[in-house]
Design an enzyme around this catalytic site. Structure first.
Site, short mmCIF file in Angstrom:
data_model
loop_
_atom_site.label_atom_id
_atom_site.label_comp_id
_atom_site.label_asym_id
_atom_site.label_seq_id
_atom_site.Cartn_x
_atom_site.Cartn_y
_atom_site.Cartn_z
N SER A 159 33.81 47.81 45.73
CA SER A 159 35.00 47.63 46.55
C SER A 159 36.19 47.01 45.84
O SER A 159 37.32 47.25 46.23
CB SER A 159 34.67 46.79 47.79
N ASP B 11 39.93 38.99 51.92
CA ASP B 11 38.84 38.96 52.90
C ASP B 11 37.52 38.84 52.15
O ASP B 11 37.42 39.27 51.01
CB ASP B 11 38.83 40.25 53.74
N HIS C 123 37.15 39.77 48.25
CA HIS C 123 38.14 40.58 47.52
C HIS C 123 39.47 39.85 47.35
O HIS C 123 39.97 39.27 48.30
CB HIS C 123 38.40 41.88 48.27
#
Ligand code: NAG
Ligand code: NAG
Ligand code: NAG
Ligand code: NAG
Ligand code: NAG
Length: 381
Positions: A26, A333, A336
């Site tokens: 991610s 969040d 990240h």
């Protein structure tokens, strides 16, 4: 079949500058999961992307990821994800990274929003792309030129975080060494496969200090775990450090076994740790608090994610909020980084300060561009 699907896009792979191919999860996902499963990735909802794209862009950030900033820094613009079927542009490379994915084969496919394509699947996607590009070259010279293009390209890996985040690290039976060995072993297989496919400049990012992230800190209190001297979860710092030590060992081994390739470590761990420990250097005021989340001391609540619907929990309505000024935070969040901190991360790769052996990616790409220009020039003289 793939050749027909992407003929236009693959025909664009430019040979006038080194391409960049991105693998991982991610932190560097450029919309791969969102393209594969629209509106299932959490990053496909407001307020993701709001501060740069003004709408969700499949990225786990308020704006661009550090990979976006790296490719923009190289003058390449944004690199399309492999699975983008509408308007993809592969002129300067491809992004295979898939949110939630592990290095190990545990997330090869899935019915949820995350962990769609583990590292080895991404490597196979790359090989499919490469095969399609090669088969579109006509003649010995064009093929040779394209093989050289792949060998002069940059291969970037951000992988491993989810092998631990998705493991049952709190159970009594959890054996850290076993998980580290499985993770490193999957990475070794992936890197060897990439070497066989012609990769010669591989940049491997280590794990960021997971114990300092809002997601982990929020369980620290509820599980009465120990904090270390920096205020980070001590057990998770051990997990991170054990993985990173083993990764250093793997890179040493690969340098010895494959001296023709450059095996570079991107020490993201040191860079992020410096951000957590010396936040003011980066203009940060709340290093341990997420910008977007549903409250608590770290602005993180596992029951209500950033961007998710609010919920009534034990009689209280819980909803996410977004901080006023993301630049005052390190984390957007969960784990990240916000776009502003990602600038520092990108710079650490572009200027080479955080690469071992030291290499300025910016200078490397510039010098390869000139070399390619000269070669191109010779061909016409
Ligand atoms: C793809 O991106 C490159 C580099 O940003 C740009 O020069 C090119 O025009 C784009 N191609 C298309 C078809 O949009
Ligand atoms: C992981 O996937 C690769 C490629 O599909 C396969 O060769 C390997 O056996 C798998 N490893 C495990 C542990 O399942
Ligand atoms: C894990 O590996 C480290 C380093 O090789 C070793 O010192 C340690 O004893 C091992 N721990 C367990 C539980 O096997
Ligand atoms: C709701 O409260 C009960 C009792 O205090 C607690 O055990 C439970 O974990 C709470 N649920 C959530 C989702 O916080
Ligand atoms: C290189 O990047 C790092 C990380 O952002 C930064 O701390 C450092 O000042 C930069 N060095 C130069 C010479 O730009």
């Amino acid at each position: 079949m793939l050749v027909h699907l992407v003929e236009g896009a693959i025909g664009e792979l430019s040979t006038s500058s080194p391409s960049i191919f991105v693998f991982g999860a991610s932190m560097v996902d450029g919309g791969q999961n969102a393209a594969a499963m629209p509106l299932r990735s959490r990053a496909d909802f407001d307020p993701y992307g709001i501060d740069y794209f003004v709408k969700p862009a499949g990225r786990w950030s308020n704006g661009r990821t550090f990979m976006d900033l790296i490719t923009e820094g190289l003058g390449y613009g944004l690199i399309s994800p492999f699975l983008q079927s509408i308007g993809a542009n592969f002129t300067h490379g491809v992004n295979f990274a898939s949110s939630g994915s592990t290095a190990s084969n545990t997330t090869a496919s899935g019915d949820s929003s995350s962990g769609l394509f583990c590292l080895l699947v991404q490597v196979d996607q790359f090989r499919e792309f490469q095969a399609a590009v090669m088969s579109s070259q006509h003649g010995f010279k064009a093929e040779k030129n394209m093989r050289q293009q792949f060998s002069e390209s940059i291969y970037f890996f951000e992988t491993g975080h989810n092998d631990y985040l998705r493991a049952d690290v709190y159970s009594d039976g959890f054996d850290l060494n076993t998980t580290v060995l499985a993770t490193i072993s999957a990475m070794r297989t992936a890197f060897q496969t990439m070497y066989s496919a012609g990769a010669r400049t591989l940049i491997v990012m280590n794990l960021t200090p997971l114990g300092c992230t809002p997601a982990i800190l929020s369980v620290t209190t509820s599980m009465s775990m120990d904090l270390d001297e920096n205020g980070c979860n001590a057990y998770w710092m051990e997990i991170t450090d054990t993985h990173n030590a083993c990764l250093n060992g793997l890179l040493e081994e690969l340098r010895a076994d494959y001296p023709e390739a450059e095996w570079l470590l991107f020490d993201a761990n040191s860079l992020f740790l410096d951000g957590y420990v010396n936040p003011s250097k980066y203009g940060i005021e709340y290093p341990f608090q997420a910008c977007c989340g549903a409250g608590g001391p770290y602005n993180y609540n596992a029951n209500v994610d950033c961007g998710a619907e609010g919920k009534t929990i034990n009689g209280t309505y819980v909803a996410w909020t977004k901080c006023e000024d993301p630049k005052l935070h390190l984390i957007w969040d969960i784990t990240h980084p916000v776009e502003s901190f990602s600038y520092y991360v990108a710079k650490g790769v572009l200027n080479g300060t955080y690469l071992t052996p030291s290499l300025s990616l910016m200078e490397r790409v510039e010098s390869l561009k000139s070399a390619k220009e000269e070669r191109g020039g010779l061909a016409f003289s």
